[in-house]
Design a protein around this motif. Structure first.
Motif, mmCIF file in Angstrom:
data_model
loop_
_atom_site.group_PDB
_atom_site.id
_atom_site.type_symbol
_atom_site.label_atom_id
_atom_site.label_comp_id
_atom_site.label_asym_id
_atom_site.label_seq_id
_atom_site.Cartn_x
_atom_site.Cartn_y
_atom_site.Cartn_z
ATOM 1 N N LEU A 4 0.834 -1.204 0.000
ATOM 2 C CA LEU A 4 0.000 0.000 0.000
ATOM 3 C C LEU A 4 0.872 1.259 0.000
ATOM 4 O O LEU A 4 0.585 2.232 -0.696
ATOM 5 C CB LEU A 4 -0.922 -0.001 1.222
ATOM 6 C CG LEU A 4 -2.140 -0.923 1.151
ATOM 7 C CD1 LEU A 4 -2.837 -0.991 2.503
ATOM 8 C CD2 LEU A 4 -3.112 -0.452 0.076
ATOM 9 N N ALA A 5 1.942 1.227 0.782
ATOM 10 C CA ALA A 5 2.850 2.379 0.837
ATOM 11 C C ALA A 5 3.575 2.552 -0.498
ATOM 12 O O ALA A 5 3.756 3.674 -0.988
ATOM 13 C CB ALA A 5 3.844 2.198 1.974
ATOM 14 N N GLU A 6 4.019 1.433 -1.080
ATOM 15 C CA GLU A 6 4.677 1.508 -2.387
ATOM 16 C C GLU A 6 3.709 2.018 -3.444
ATOM 17 O O GLU A 6 4.101 2.782 -4.349
ATOM 18 C CB GLU A 6 5.207 0.130 -2.776
ATOM 19 C CG GLU A 6 6.376 -0.326 -1.928
ATOM 20 C CD GLU A 6 6.956 -1.662 -2.353
ATOM 21 O OE1 GLU A 6 8.047 -2.012 -1.883
ATOM 22 O OE2 GLU A 6 6.306 -2.358 -3.178
ATOM 23 N N ARG A 7 2.458 1.641 -3.301
ATOM 24 C CA ARG A 7 1.435 2.081 -4.274
ATOM 25 C C ARG A 7 1.289 3.605 -4.253
ATOM 26 O O ARG A 7 1.124 4.234 -5.299
ATOM 27 C CB ARG A 7 0.106 1.401 -3.943
ATOM 28 C CG ARG A 7 -0.993 1.606 -4.977
ATOM 29 C CD ARG A 7 -2.281 0.946 -4.497
ATOM 30 N NE ARG A 7 -3.286 0.951 -5.536
ATOM 31 C CZ ARG A 7 -3.453 -0.004 -6.435
ATOM 32 N NH1 ARG A 7 -2.657 -1.055 -6.432
ATOM 33 N NH2 ARG A 7 -4.397 0.081 -7.352
ATOM 34 N N VAL A 8 1.345 4.196 -3.047
ATOM 35 C CA VAL A 8 1.250 5.653 -2.934
ATOM 36 C C VAL A 8 2.373 6.321 -3.725
ATOM 37 O O VAL A 8 2.163 7.299 -4.448
ATOM 38 C CB VAL A 8 1.311 6.071 -1.448
ATOM 39 C CG1 VAL A 8 1.467 7.584 -1.319
ATOM 40 C CG2 VAL A 8 0.054 5.614 -0.718
#
Length: 605
Positions: free
Chosen positions: A458-462
């Motif tokens: 999720l953090a990488e997606r941001v």
């Protein structure tokens, strides 16, 4: 795939208006800043295909199919990416040597001997029509008012009565007996082979690319035998994928607003004589889904002008059903009282009569009303019930309440059922249709189901979302994040680093192009494309937000360190095996380290 070729695809996509390309195949309508359409890649009843002209991409929110202008053509034409790119290049007049096959590099087509034999045979038949032995054939064509201009346009010919002459000519030109047999023209035996079309007028049939693939041979002297002898199916001739005159209409489609669908090639020629050039014929074959796809590509209103005999009416009903299923716009030519087809009308009543008849159009509901009124027994309850049931189903599709009221009253008059009862039937069917539509819309809203991702992803997606929209985020990634754990995100990061100078309005289309050409594994290609399309459509900020990136970076670093601790803990526990006295202390040590890590990132700015 060479970098030079990838660059050509990138340049092509810069030149492309994706809405223009897609609208050549299907009807599209404006929806805010984007466009929408019925998806041609699944049985779509409510528009679920969205097209973004700014991002130059399309996506169906039901079947998940998506991509750029090239991949749309690739999917709908059922071809490879390069061939689709070549076709798109033709649409926008984009010229490049890679789309011109150099001499000696073209892929060998195993069907080429058949195409060549069919082409030479057509030339032989054309030349034969000009000879003295074809005097009666020319007289017949003259009697039917088929001019020399039409003979030339449709490559009409004549098969000499001496059928051995045809075979001899083709053999001398290097064509094998097997190739001629595959084309379906050989009769007799090996010692004495002759043309089964002998003594007949020949009408060549072409595929959608304009190549001759088969023949229809017409008897004209009143001899015994069938009126027409049509070529059997062969490796180059599939009846369900052939419409007479389609290649001509396809090349001139932008100059017309509608296309007539008729039963035979003589009807096409009759309409041509009347000045109506945009018509295609079924050639007596059943209407197939591939025929529907071919008509869809024309992106024009279809006008059904089939024979009005019983067989023609049943064929019309079947065609209407398929066109309705795929939401192709059509109307029907009102059937004349004489029941004539276009060829009969022009022969018996003249050009003006055919022109007038071809413009006397009715919609589907009126055609069905006329059909069932004539073809069900209205003296019986069963017949009147069938008439009412079929027509209320058709009336449900009407958008005007005035039209609904008019047909309900007409139906009441014909069936003797009260308009109140018929209106109740109509409302029940309308409610069923609305319920079904709501169910489909609910499914469309829920699909595609986004995959559940852990906190690291999720953090990488941001970060990836910011990178796809802002060059500054790419710089941030290189300075702080450096690498992603997810392979799709790694691919995107590598792409953006290599092609960060690309204009923003083509970045997304080109990224999809690179995915399409980078993987030979279709499953992986679909997985990467779906994830990228998922990212592209996701909401993001309109301005670069460094604070969001630092928050994501903190989460990424925390998750990475936590994973490292978990791995170390697992390895230490494996080392002590089942010694209970050592397991407890190890677990306590890592519990303390994880709490310290949590505290570190909780207070970290």
């Amino acid at each position: 795939m060479s970098q030079d070729l990838l660059k050509v695809y990138d340049e092509l996509l810069v030149s492309v208006d994706i809405v223009d390309v897609i609208s050549r195949y299907i009807n599209v309508t404006k929806a805010g800043q984007n466009f929408k359409a019925l998806c041609p890649f699944h049985d779509d009843r409510n528009p679920s295909l969205m097209i973004s002209p700014s991002k130059k991409i399309f996506k169906c929110f039901v079947c998940n199919t998506g991509g750029n202008a090239i991949s749309f053509v690739q999917l709908i034409e059922k071809t490879n990416y390069h061939t689709a790119a070549k076709k798109v290049a033709g649409y926008v007049n984009f010229r490049h040597p890679v789309f011109e096959a150099p001499a000696g590099t073209a892929k060998v087509d195993t069907n080429e001997p058949l195409f060549k034999a069919a082409s030479d045979l057509a030339l032989f038949y054309e030349a034969s029509l000009k000879q003295a032995h074809a005097r009666d054939a020319r007289a017949y064509l003259n009697k039917r008012a088929i001019s020399d201009e039409l003979i030339k346009k449709y490559k009409i010919g004549y098969a000499p009565l001496n059928g051995e002459e045809t075979i001899s000519f083709l053999r001398k030109h290097g064509h094998s007996l097997k190739a001629l047999d595959d084309l379906g023209i050989v009769a007799g035996d090996v010692d004495r082979s002759f043309d089964k079309n002998k003594g007949r007028i020949i009408f060549p049939l072409t595929n959608k690319d304009g190549k001759i693939v088969a023949f229809s041979a017409r008897e004209f002297l009143g001899d015994d035998g069938p009126k027409y002898i049509n070529s059997p199916e062969s490796p180059i001739f599939i009846k369900g994928e052939t419409l007479y005159n389609y290649d001509y209409v396809m090349t001139t489609q932008h100059a017309v607003k509608h296309v007539y669908l008729v039963e035979g090639f003589v009807d096409v020629i009759a309409l041509n004589r009347a000045g109506i050039l945009s018509s295609v014929a079924l050639m007596g074959t059943a209407f197939s889904r591939e025929h529907v796809n071919m008509l869809r590509k024309l992106n024009k209103e279809i006008r059904l002008f089939l024979d009005s005999d019983a067989a023609g009416q049943l064929a019309t009903l079947g065609i209407m059903k398929l066109l309705d299923e795929l939401d192709i716009s059509y109307r029907l030519v009102r059937q004349s009282t004489a029941g004539d087809d276009p060829d009969d009308i022009i022969t018996n009543h003249g050009i003006a009569a055919l022109q007038k008849q071809s413009e006397d159009l009715i919609d589907k509901t009126e055609y069905l009303f006329n059909y069932y009124e004539k073809n069900v027994d209205l003296t019986t309850l069963a017949g009147r019930r069938k008439f009412a049931d079929e027509m209320t189903s058709a009336i449900v599709t009407l958008k005007s309440r005035l039209e609904v009221d008019d047909y309900i009253n007409k139906l009441s008059e014909k069936t003797n059922f009260s308009s109140t009862i018929l209106l109740e039937m109509y409302q029940k069917k309308r409610q069923e249709q609305q319920t079904k539509r709501k169910v489909n819309e609910t499914i469309a809203q829920k699909l595609p189901i986004r995959k559940q991702v852990d906190r690291l992803l999720l953090a990488e997606r941001v970060v990836v979302l910011q990178m796809l929209n802002f060059p500054e985020a790419v710089t941030f990634f290189n300075e702080h994040v450096k690498v992603f754990s997810d392979e799709v995100y790694r691919y995107i990061a590598n792409y953006l680093n290599e092609y960060e100078a690309l204009e923003s309005d083509v970045k997304f289309a080109n990224l999809l192009s690179h995915i399409n050409t980078s993987f030979s594994d279709e499953t992986k290609k679909a997985q990467f494309s779906e994830e990228v399309l998922d990212l592209i459509e996701e909401e993001t900020t309109e301005v670069f937000r460094e604070d969001i990136l630092f928050d994501a970076l903190k989460q990424i670093n925390y998750e990475r360190e936590l994973r490292l601790l978990n791995l170390q803990e697992t390895n230490e526990l494996k080392a002590v095996e089942l010694r209970e006295e050592e397991i407890g202390p190890i677990k306590l040590k890592y519990l303390k380290l994880k709490r310290e890590l949590q505290q570190k990132y909780r207070t970290k700015k």
